[in-house]
Design a protein around this motif. Structure first.
Motif, PDB file in Angstrom:
ATOM      1  N   MET A  60      -3.135  10.425  -2.155  1.00 31.13           N
ATOM      2  CA  MET A  60      -2.743  10.176  -3.556  1.00 31.13           C
ATOM      3  C   MET A  60      -3.968   9.776  -4.383  1.00 31.13           C
ATOM      4  O   MET A  60      -4.699   8.857  -4.014  1.00 31.13           O
ATOM      5  N   THR A  61      -4.171  10.468  -5.487  1.00 38.12           N
ATOM      6  CA  THR A  61      -5.339  10.176  -6.336  1.00 38.12           C
ATOM      7  C   THR A  61      -5.085   8.899  -7.147  1.00 38.12           C
ATOM      8  O   THR A  61      -3.923   8.491  -7.321  1.00 38.12           O
ATOM      9  N   PRO A  62      -6.137   8.266  -7.665  1.00 35.86           N
ATOM     10  CA  PRO A  62      -5.940   7.048  -8.482  1.00 35.86           C
ATOM     11  C   PRO A  62      -5.011   7.303  -9.675  1.00 35.86           C
ATOM     12  O   PRO A  62      -4.196   6.462 -10.024  1.00 35.86           O
ATOM     13  N   ASP A  63      -5.138   8.496 -10.297  1.00 37.50           N
ATOM     14  CA  ASP A  63      -4.266   8.825 -11.437  1.00 37.50           C
ATOM     15  C   ASP A  63      -2.799   8.877 -11.012  1.00 37.50           C
ATOM     16  O   ASP A  63      -1.906   8.395 -11.726  1.00 37.50           O
ATOM     17  N   GLU A  76      -1.502   7.349  -8.511  1.00 33.31           N
ATOM     18  CA  GLU A  76      -1.058   6.003  -8.166  1.00 33.31           C
ATOM     19  C   GLU A  76      -0.675   5.219  -9.432  1.00 33.31           C
ATOM     20  O   GLU A  76       0.345   4.523  -9.455  1.00 33.31           O
ATOM     21  N   VAL A  77      -1.471   5.382 -10.473  1.00 33.25           N
ATOM     22  CA  VAL A  77      -1.163   4.721 -11.755  1.00 33.25           C
ATOM     23  C   VAL A  77       0.190   5.218 -12.276  1.00 33.25           C
ATOM     24  O   VAL A  77       1.031   4.438 -12.718  1.00 33.25           O
ATOM     25  N   GLU A  78       0.379   6.562 -12.204  1.00 35.18           N
ATOM     26  CA  GLU A  78       1.628   7.158 -12.680  1.00 35.18           C
ATOM     27  C   GLU A  78       2.809   6.664 -11.849  1.00 35.18           C
ATOM     28  O   GLU A  78       3.887   6.359 -12.374  1.00 35.18           O
ATOM     29  N   LEU A  79       2.602   6.554 -10.523  1.00 32.69           N
ATOM     30  CA  LEU A  79       3.670   6.073  -9.633  1.00 32.69           C
ATOM     31  C   LEU A  79       4.077   4.651 -10.012  1.00 32.69           C
ATOM     32  O   LEU A  79       5.267   4.345 -10.143  1.00 32.69           O
ATOM     33  N   PRO A 136       0.831  -1.210   0.000  1.00 33.03           N
ATOM     34  CA  PRO A 136       0.000   0.000   0.000  1.00 33.03           C
ATOM     35  C   PRO A 136       0.866   1.263   0.000  1.00 33.03           C
ATOM     36  O   PRO A 136       1.938   1.287   0.595  1.00 33.03           O
ATOM     37  N   LEU A 137       0.383   2.304  -0.685  1.00 29.44           N
ATOM     38  CA  LEU A 137       1.178   3.525  -0.822  1.00 29.44           C
ATOM     39  C   LEU A 137       0.904   4.495   0.313  1.00 29.44           C
ATOM     40  O   LEU A 137      -0.245   4.690   0.692  1.00 29.44           O
ATOM     41  N   PRO A 138       1.942   5.142   0.849  1.00 28.44           N
ATOM     42  CA  PRO A 138       1.693   6.189   1.832  1.00 28.44           C
ATOM     43  C   PRO A 138       0.973   7.364   1.169  1.00 28.44           C
ATOM     44  O   PRO A 138       1.187   7.630  -0.012  1.00 28.44           O
ATOM     45  N   GLN A 139       0.147   8.064   1.910  1.00 27.31           N
ATOM     46  CA  GLN A 139      -0.689   9.114   1.338  1.00 27.31           C
ATOM     47  C   GLN A 139       0.114  10.293   0.783  1.00 27.31           C
ATOM     48  O   GLN A 139      -0.305  10.957  -0.148  1.00 27.31           O
ATOM     49  N   THR A 140       1.289  10.564   1.360  1.00 24.87           N
ATOM     50  CA  THR A 140       2.017  11.781   0.962  1.00 24.87           C
ATOM     51  C   THR A 140       3.278  11.475   0.142  1.00 24.87           C
ATOM     52  O   THR A 140       4.099  12.339  -0.047  1.00 24.87           O
ATOM     53  N   GLN A 141       3.417  10.245  -0.338  1.00 27.01           N
ATOM     54  CA  GLN A 141       4.639   9.894  -1.067  1.00 27.01           C
ATOM     55  C   GLN A 141       4.763  10.693  -2.369  1.00 27.01           C
ATOM     56  O   GLN A 141       3.858  10.671  -3.209  1.00 27.01           O
ATOM     57  N   PRO A 142       5.901  11.435  -2.569  1.00 26.76           N
ATOM     58  CA  PRO A 142       6.062  12.150  -3.832  1.00 26.76           C
ATOM     59  C   PRO A 142       6.377  11.167  -4.953  1.00 26.76           C
ATOM     60  O   PRO A 142       6.909  10.081  -4.699  1.00 26.76           O
ATOM     61  N   LEU A 143       6.044  11.550  -6.171  1.00 25.04           N
ATOM     62  CA  LEU A 143       6.319  10.670  -7.302  1.00 25.04           C
ATOM     63  C   LEU A 143       7.827  10.559  -7.510  1.00 25.04           C
ATOM     64  O   LEU A 143       8.533  11.572  -7.494  1.00 25.04           O
ATOM     65  N   PRO A 144       8.347   9.343  -7.704  1.00 21.63           N
ATOM     66  CA  PRO A 144       9.775   9.227  -7.994  1.00 21.63           C
ATOM     67  C   PRO A 144      10.058   9.766  -9.393  1.00 21.63           C
ATOM     68  O   PRO A 144       9.179   9.756 -10.245  1.00 21.63           O
ATOM     69  N   ALA A 145      11.300  10.225  -9.594  1.00 22.74           N
ATOM     70  CA  ALA A 145      11.651  10.803 -10.896  1.00 22.74           C
ATOM     71  C   ALA A 145      11.575   9.746 -11.984  1.00 22.74           C
ATOM     72  O   ALA A 145      11.920   8.587 -11.769  1.00 22.74           O
ATOM     73  N   ASP A 146      11.123  10.175 -13.147  1.00 21.88           N
ATOM     74  CA  ASP A 146      11.130   9.293 -14.311  1.00 21.88           C
ATOM     75  C   ASP A 146      12.576   9.137 -14.777  1.00 21.88           C
ATOM     76  O   ASP A 146      13.360  10.087 -14.712  1.00 21.88           O
TER      77      ASP A 146
END
Lengths: 303, 43
Positions: free
Chosen positions: B1-4, B6-9, A5-15
């Motif tokens: 985190m929105t569903p979108d 999460e998909v991107e992640l 499960p993902l933490p609510q505030t996790q920033p997106l990792p760099a592409d």
């Protein structure tokens, strides 16, 4: 397979494409080419795998320096049109990611070239990365209009590193190759900075046209072209290179000088009228590729 | 985190994992090549 499960505030990792963009791949092509030329021009033959690794490390070291440069300059990059879409100012990556990536890649490239080639090459690669990041980016770029003159040394190291990788030593010819790129950098960048002057002014970077005006910059371009021409012809004049290099150097430098004179005589203040500057900038890239290519051709023919 | 998001992640994690695996594989091949080259030189 279970999904964590993902933490609510996790920033997106760099592409990974953004990590690649941090390394400034376009700039890297010239670095790789001049490094390879230094390696091939050196006397003796290097094992192809080790030669490939050495050039790869030069590229990785340049990429690492580029990443650290973007990490430090993300604030001013956001103010310039030319750089606003880079991963950091565009908000596609966290600064810490760029810092970790840059430092990690620096250490990796230096250690690998030390293992594959020798520690002289590793030391020069480390010096070039530190020079670009600490001397140019951190110290000079925002403080003085001479940033390009001294900082230009950072881009001049690759042929020296290539030569050191092949021989474990640095002699007069690689020092001249260093001098050619070092003296080529001011006319090359000042020609660019003349027609993107507003970008630099907006970011508060004290490039020569911003600080001293277009006329002074145009005269300085011509003044720096003269020692560059001398340095470029020197390998042939001193008997370190043959006829192919000599003829190429004479033709290329005559064209460069002619274009620099055209720049010095131009008095346009708007980018639309800066045709000579744009011509000189484009030709300066071709100049370096052909000049170093001629040196390699000369060596291969003589061999 | 929105569903979108999460998909991107997940998409980024997947592509980064693939690139990392590829780079590690190339690194292993390169180290093997360097080792062989060094052995040939020292022979």
């Amino acid at each position: 397979m279970t999904t964590i499960p993902l933490p609510q505030t996790q920033p997106l990792p760099a592409d990974w494409r953004d990590l690649l963009a941090l390394t400034k791949p376009r700039v890297m092509s010239l670095v790789v080419f001049t490094g390879l030329c230094g390696l091939i021009a050196a006397p003796g033959a290097m094992n192809p795998v080790l030669a490939f690794t050495a050039v790869l490390c030069i590229a990785l070291g340049a990429g690492a320096a580029g990443a650290l440069n973007q990490w430090y300059e993300s604030d001013i990059d956001g103010l310039m049109k030319r750089t606003a879409n880079r991963p950091l100012p565009a908000g596609r990556m966290e600064r810490q990611t760029a810092l970790h990536f840059g430092v990690g890649l620096s250490v990796f490239s230096v250690v690998l070239i030390g293992l594959a080639a020798n520690y002289v090459a590793a030391a020069w690669l480390a010096v070039s990365i530190l020079f670009y990041v600490l001397v140019y980016t951190v110290w000079l770029k925002r403080r003085t209009a001479q940033n390009i003159v001294i900082g230009g040394a950072a881009g001049a190291f690759p042929p020296l590193i290539g030569w050191a990788a092949a021989t474990g030593d640095v002699t007069a010819l690689p020092a001249l190759l260093f001098a050619i790129i070092f003296l080529w950098t001011p006319p090359h960048f000042w020609a660019l900075s003349l027609f993107v002057r507003t970008d630099y002014a907006a970011a508060g970077v004290p490039m020569l046209p911003v600080v001293s005006g277009n006329k002074v910059t145009r005269v300085q371009i011509l003044l720096y072209t003269l020692p560059m021409v001398a340095a470029a012809i020197a390998p042939w004049a001193l008997g370190m290179a043959g006829t192919i290099y000599g003829v190429s150097a004479l033709v290329l430098n005559a064209i460069f000088l002619w274009l620099a004179i055209a720049v010095a005589r131009n008095d346009a203040s708007e980018p639309a009228g800066m045709i000579p500057e744009k011509r000189l900038f484009k030709f300066s890239i071709l100049y370096l590729f052909v000049l170093f290519g001629a040196l390699v051709a000369d060596r291969l023919v003589l061999a | 985190m929105t569903p979108d998001q999460e998909v991107e992640l997940r998409r980024r994690q997947k592509s980064r994992s693939r690139v990392t695996a590829l780079l590690l594989g190339l690194f292993v091949v390169l180290m093997f090549g360097i080792s062989v080259a060094k052995m040939l030189i020292n022979r």
